[in-house]
Design a protein around this motif. Structure first.
Motif, PDB file in Angstrom:
ATOM      1  N   HIS A  22      -6.582   0.310  -6.196  1.00 23.89           N
ATOM      2  CA  HIS A  22      -6.658   1.036  -4.924  1.00 23.89           C
ATOM      3  C   HIS A  22      -7.330   0.164  -3.877  1.00 23.89           C
ATOM      4  O   HIS A  22      -8.059  -0.768  -4.208  1.00 23.89           O
ATOM      5  CB  HIS A  22      -7.429   2.342  -5.096  1.00 23.89           C
ATOM      6  CG  HIS A  22      -6.717   3.311  -5.980  1.00 23.89           C
ATOM      7  ND1 HIS A  22      -6.886   3.315  -7.351  1.00 23.89           N
ATOM      8  CD2 HIS A  22      -5.810   4.278  -5.692  1.00 23.89           C
ATOM      9  CE1 HIS A  22      -6.110   4.252  -7.870  1.00 23.89           C
ATOM     10  NE2 HIS A  22      -5.449   4.853  -6.894  1.00 23.89           N
ATOM     11  N   ARG A  37       0.856  -1.195   0.000  1.00 28.09           N
ATOM     12  CA  ARG A  37       0.000   0.000   0.000  1.00 28.09           C
ATOM     13  C   ARG A  37       0.887   1.238   0.000  1.00 28.09           C
ATOM     14  O   ARG A  37       1.827   1.329   0.786  1.00 28.09           O
ATOM     15  CB  ARG A  37      -0.890   0.026   1.239  1.00 28.09           C
ATOM     16  CG  ARG A  37      -1.868  -1.124   1.286  1.00 28.09           C
ATOM     17  CD  ARG A  37      -2.694  -1.073   2.555  1.00 28.09           C
ATOM     18  NE  ARG A  37      -3.608  -2.204   2.631  1.00 28.09           N
ATOM     19  CZ  ARG A  37      -4.758  -2.183   3.274  1.00 28.09           C
ATOM     20  NH1 ARG A  37      -5.131  -1.098   3.925  1.00 28.09           N
ATOM     21  NH2 ARG A  37      -5.527  -3.248   3.298  1.00 28.09           N
ATOM     22  N   ARG A  84      -6.613   8.697  -1.910  1.00 30.27           N
ATOM     23  CA  ARG A  84      -6.746   7.241  -1.935  1.00 30.27           C
ATOM     24  C   ARG A  84      -5.434   6.556  -1.573  1.00 30.27           C
ATOM     25  O   ARG A  84      -4.388   7.191  -1.492  1.00 30.27           O
ATOM     26  CB  ARG A  84      -7.203   6.774  -3.322  1.00 30.27           C
ATOM     27  CG  ARG A  84      -8.557   7.308  -3.707  1.00 30.27           C
ATOM     28  CD  ARG A  84      -8.946   6.877  -5.103  1.00 30.27           C
ATOM     29  NE  ARG A  84      -8.020   7.458  -6.072  1.00 30.27           N
ATOM     30  CZ  ARG A  84      -7.995   7.153  -7.362  1.00 30.27           C
ATOM     31  NH1 ARG A  84      -8.840   6.278  -7.851  1.00 30.27           N
ATOM     32  NH2 ARG A  84      -7.137   7.725  -8.178  1.00 30.27           N
ATOM     33  N   ASP A 137      -1.627   7.438  -2.733  1.00 29.16           N
ATOM     34  CA  ASP A 137      -1.859   7.782  -4.131  1.00 29.16           C
ATOM     35  C   ASP A 137      -1.459   9.233  -4.358  1.00 29.16           C
ATOM     36  O   ASP A 137      -1.541  10.066  -3.454  1.00 29.16           O
ATOM     37  CB  ASP A 137      -3.341   7.594  -4.472  1.00 29.16           C
ATOM     38  CG  ASP A 137      -3.584   7.638  -5.968  1.00 29.16           C
ATOM     39  OD1 ASP A 137      -3.571   6.565  -6.586  1.00 29.16           O
ATOM     40  OD2 ASP A 137      -3.794   8.738  -6.510  1.00 29.16           O
ATOM     41  N   GLU A 194      -3.063   3.624  -3.011  1.00 32.23           N
ATOM     42  CA  GLU A 194      -2.770   2.784  -4.169  1.00 32.23           C
ATOM     43  C   GLU A 194      -2.253   1.431  -3.691  1.00 32.23           C
ATOM     44  O   GLU A 194      -1.599   1.342  -2.647  1.00 32.23           O
ATOM     45  CB  GLU A 194      -1.714   3.469  -5.036  1.00 32.23           C
ATOM     46  CG  GLU A 194      -1.341   2.675  -6.271  1.00 32.23           C
ATOM     47  CD  GLU A 194      -0.147   3.238  -7.016  1.00 32.23           C
ATOM     48  OE1 GLU A 194       0.179   2.673  -8.070  1.00 32.23           O
ATOM     49  OE2 GLU A 194       0.477   4.213  -6.543  1.00 32.23           O
ATOM     50  N   HIS A 247       1.272  -1.329 -10.861  1.00 34.16           N
ATOM     51  CA  HIS A 247       0.011  -0.773 -10.343  1.00 34.16           C
ATOM     52  C   HIS A 247      -1.102  -1.808 -10.464  1.00 34.16           C
ATOM     53  O   HIS A 247      -1.337  -2.372 -11.530  1.00 34.16           O
ATOM     54  CB  HIS A 247      -0.349   0.481 -11.147  1.00 34.16           C
ATOM     55  CG  HIS A 247      -1.659   1.085 -10.785  1.00 34.16           C
ATOM     56  ND1 HIS A 247      -1.860   1.750  -9.592  1.00 34.16           N
ATOM     57  CD2 HIS A 247      -2.832   1.129 -11.446  1.00 34.16           C
ATOM     58  CE1 HIS A 247      -3.118   2.192  -9.554  1.00 34.16           C
ATOM     59  NE2 HIS A 247      -3.725   1.822 -10.662  1.00 34.16           N
TER      60      HIS A 247
END
Length: 118
Positions: A92, A70, A78, A73, A80, A89
């Motif tokens: 989320h 984690r 948020r 973002d 990501e 990636h």
């Protein structure tokens, strides 16, 4: 060594893009097996952690221990989630929505995943 990605996979996995909702192959997919990182093949999610959230992307309430990292973002709101091995990636993570008893939803782009059937 990483898998070769096509242009759309690069856009999402390496450039932190998002696929269109309800367009990914794993959105309404419920076979038994393991979801892996499309870029490096790391095992990310067991199929029994997948659930239907209605959000348009595959949803999981837990990851394989140590497989998902984690990070804040860039939007500042948020969290990501990325593959802990290659940094690809995934999507989320959201908490407190009440979809499952774990109260966590990993919202993942199908294009970031492969699937190994059990």
């Amino acid at each position: 060594m990483f898998n070769k990605l096509n242009d759309e996979e690069i856009r999402v996995i390496e450039n932190k893009g998002t696929e269109r909702p309800f367009s990914g192959e794993f959105n309404d997919f419920y076979e038994k097996g393991i979801f892996t990182c499309k870029k490096c093949n790391t095992k990310l999610y067991e199929s029994d952690t997948k659930f239907s959230s209605g959000c348009g992307w595959p949803s999981f309430d837990d990851n394989i221990q140590g497989a998902v990292k984690r990070v804040p973002d860039v939007d500042g709101r948020r969290v990501e989630i990325v593959c802990s091995n290659c940094g690809g990636h995934l999507g989320h993570v959201f908490e407190g929505e009440g979809f499952t008893s774990k109260n966590t939803r990993h919202c993942v782009n199908s294009i970031s995943l492969n699937f190994e059937k059990k």
